[in-house]
Design an enzyme around this catalytic site. Structure first.
Site, PDB file in Angstrom:
ATOM      1  N   SER A 185       3.145  -6.786   2.968  1.00  0.00           N
ATOM      2  CA  SER A 185       1.903  -6.184   3.444  1.00  0.00           C
ATOM      3  C   SER A 185       0.724  -6.497   2.510  1.00  0.00           C
ATOM      4  CB  SER A 185       2.113  -4.683   3.643  1.00  0.00           C
ATOM      5  OG  SER A 185       1.040  -4.152   4.381  1.00  0.00           O
ATOM      6  N   LEU A 186       0.104  -5.489   1.892  1.00  0.00           N
ATOM      7  CA  LEU A 186      -0.954  -5.788   0.928  1.00  0.00           C
ATOM      8  C   LEU A 186      -0.412  -6.635  -0.205  1.00  0.00           C
ATOM      9  CD1 LEU A 186      -3.080  -2.524   0.398  1.00  0.00           C
ATOM     10  CD2 LEU A 186      -3.662  -4.552   1.694  1.00  0.00           C
ATOM     11  N   ASP A 188      -2.648 -17.695   2.419  1.00  0.00           N
ATOM     12  CA  ASP A 188      -2.722 -18.772   3.404  1.00  0.00           C
ATOM     13  C   ASP A 188      -1.910 -19.951   2.871  1.00  0.00           C
ATOM     14  OD1 ASP A 188      -5.314 -19.196   1.610  1.00  0.00           O
ATOM     15  OD2 ASP A 188      -4.798 -21.118   2.507  1.00  0.00           O
ATOM     16  N   ASP A 235      -2.035 -21.572  -0.747  1.00  0.00           N
ATOM     17  CA  ASP A 235      -1.755 -20.839  -1.989  1.00  0.00           C
ATOM     18  C   ASP A 235      -0.483 -21.275  -2.712  1.00  0.00           C
ATOM     19  OD1 ASP A 235      -4.058 -19.368  -1.567  1.00  0.00           O
ATOM     20  OD2 ASP A 235      -3.010 -17.819  -0.419  1.00  0.00           O
ATOM     21  N   HIS A 244       6.719  -2.578  10.830  1.00  0.00           N
ATOM     22  CA  HIS A 244       6.155  -3.236   9.639  1.00  0.00           C
ATOM     23  C   HIS A 244       7.250  -3.430   8.581  1.00  0.00           C
ATOM     24  CE1 HIS A 244       2.809  -4.453   7.198  1.00  0.00           C
ATOM     25  NE2 HIS A 244       2.748  -3.374   6.448  1.00  0.00           N
ATOM     26  N   ASP A 282       5.269  -9.589   6.581  1.00  0.00           N
ATOM     27  CA  ASP A 282       4.262  -8.951   7.421  1.00  0.00           C
ATOM     28  C   ASP A 282       2.961  -8.703   6.639  1.00  0.00           C
ATOM     29  OD1 ASP A 282       3.883  -8.363  10.124  1.00  0.00           O
ATOM     30  OD2 ASP A 282       4.086  -6.215   9.809  1.00  0.00           O
ATOM     31  N   PHE A 323       0.852  -1.190   0.000  1.00  0.00           N
ATOM     32  CA  PHE A 323       0.000   0.000   0.000  1.00  0.00           C
ATOM     33  C   PHE A 323       0.885   1.236   0.000  1.00  0.00           C
ATOM     34  CE2 PHE A 323      -2.667   2.747   3.048  1.00  0.00           C
ATOM     35  CZ  PHE A 323      -3.505   3.213   2.044  1.00  0.00           C
TER      36      PHE A 323
END
Ligand SMILES: *[C@@H]1O[C@H](CO)[C@@H](O)[C@H](O)[C@H]1NC(C)=O
Length: 346
Positions: free
Chosen positions: A164-165, A205, A208, A266, A189, A89
């Site tokens: 992240s995203l 998860d 995948d 992060h 993260d 992001f």
């Protein structure tokens, strides 16, 4: 969805803008672009793939689904492993994050490194829209992978890495590749806000890829709070503030920092990972039930693996370790009793 809504979003999506600015390594945009409401993707503008190799470490070559000529002319080496990195992001492929990951791999010199670039879809401050767009980006990247495989890429040589995203995108991507099963996804993260309540098909998860390894550094705040991979690493307990990330410490290092005090913990996830690419055995970790057991040295010192690049694909469960406060983050574990049997074996 109302027709007027659709038209408005599609009109915005079709603009060459909307205007955005970069602030302190972040990309901020006037209006969000929601690909669920207007799914048409312009690959050149909305989602692109940028190849770097040791032959072009500084200037990327763009790869496009279906463009065989671009692929042939590029330095993509089918004999070498490929990494696709998914930025976070507020970021794009030129952000410090992607640059540090790319530079680490290019110093190794033995990888095709492809940076996903989707700044318009991941722009701040539109977190909700950016989070929802991860599905579109993940699915589109899966099509890109299927294209590369159809042209000769060996799927098991591919590794997806996302921050992240971007980690959630990598999960959606792995799940949607049709040409086989992705071997490895590394989640740095993985984003927590919203995703905790979302179904598995929208996030990363263990289903995948053959092997999913996760590094938690800001669990419960920007990072996902619980174990989600085959193996999850919890450096310094996996939570904020990571060593060196208290606000006074960040301000001492960089008095002008605006965003870093918030994101320092992060961001440690990708900093540890990038360091592990160049120092693969620098982050020895011990399997343990909890941080408390780890700190009291109650875990089995025979069950160790490396966090990051050189993780053992057979490792399962939760692993703990400590790091330094600043780069280089790797500590000399040979002096620590909880690893003693590992070092005695060597
Ligand atoms: C492609 O990679 C292989 C294996 O590492 C190497 O031997 C070869 O020289 C590379 N080709 C180019 C053009 O760099």
């Amino acid at each position: 969805m109302a027709v007027s809504d659709f038209l408005l979003y599609c009109f915005i999506s079709a603009l060459p803008g909307p205007p955005g600015v970069s602030v302190d390594n972040a990309y901020v945009q006037l209006i969000p672009i929601n690909k669920h409401k207007c799914p048409k993707i312009d690959p050149v503008r909305d989602i692109s793939f940028q190849l770097y190799t040791r032959h072009n470490p500084l200037h990327h070559q763009r790869l496009i689904i279906g463009d065989d000529e671009a692929l042939q002319k590029s330095n993509f080496n089918f004999s070498q492993p490929t990494v696709i990195f998914f930025h976070a992001f507020f970021e794009n492929s030129m952000s410090l994050t992607a640059t540090i990951i790319r530079t680490a791999y290019l110093q190794r010199g033995d990888h095709n490194i492809i940076l996903l670039n989707a700044p318009r879809l991941e722009a701040g401050p539109w977190y909700l829209t950016a989070a929802r767009n991860t599905e579109v980006v993940g699915r589109y990247t899966a099509m890109f992978i299927d294209y590369l495989v159809s042209r000769g890429m060996y799927l098991p040589s591919l590794h997806l890495v996302g921050l992240s995203l971007g980690a959630q995108m990598a999960g959606v991507c792995g799940q949607n590749v049709r040409s086989g099963r992705v071997t490895r996804i590394t989640g740095l993260d993985p984003a927590g806000p919203l995703f905790k309540k979302w179904p598995k098909n929208l996030k990363l998860d263990a289903g995948d890829a053959e092997f999913v390894d996760v590094i938690h550094t800001d669990a419960g705040i920007f990072g996902y709070p619980t174990q989600i991979g085959h193996v999850d690493f919890w450096p310094n307990r996996g939570i904020s503030p990571q060593p060196g990330c208290t606000i006074p410490e960040v301000k001492r290092r960089n008095p002008d920092a605006i965003i870093e005090p918030l994101f320092c913990s992060h961001w440690r996830s990708y900093q540890f990972y990038a360091e592990s690419v160049l120092n693969p055995y620098g982050f020895l970790s011990v399997a343990c039930n909890s941080w408390e057991d780890y700190t009291q040295q109650k875990c089995d010192p025979n069950q160790v693996t490396n966090m990051g690049f050189a993780v053992d694909y057979n490792a399962r469960g939760n692993y703990y370790l400590r790091t330094n406060r600043e780069s280089p983050f790797s500590i000399d574990t040979s002096a620590r009793p909880e690893y003693s049997s590992y070092f005695n074996k060597r």
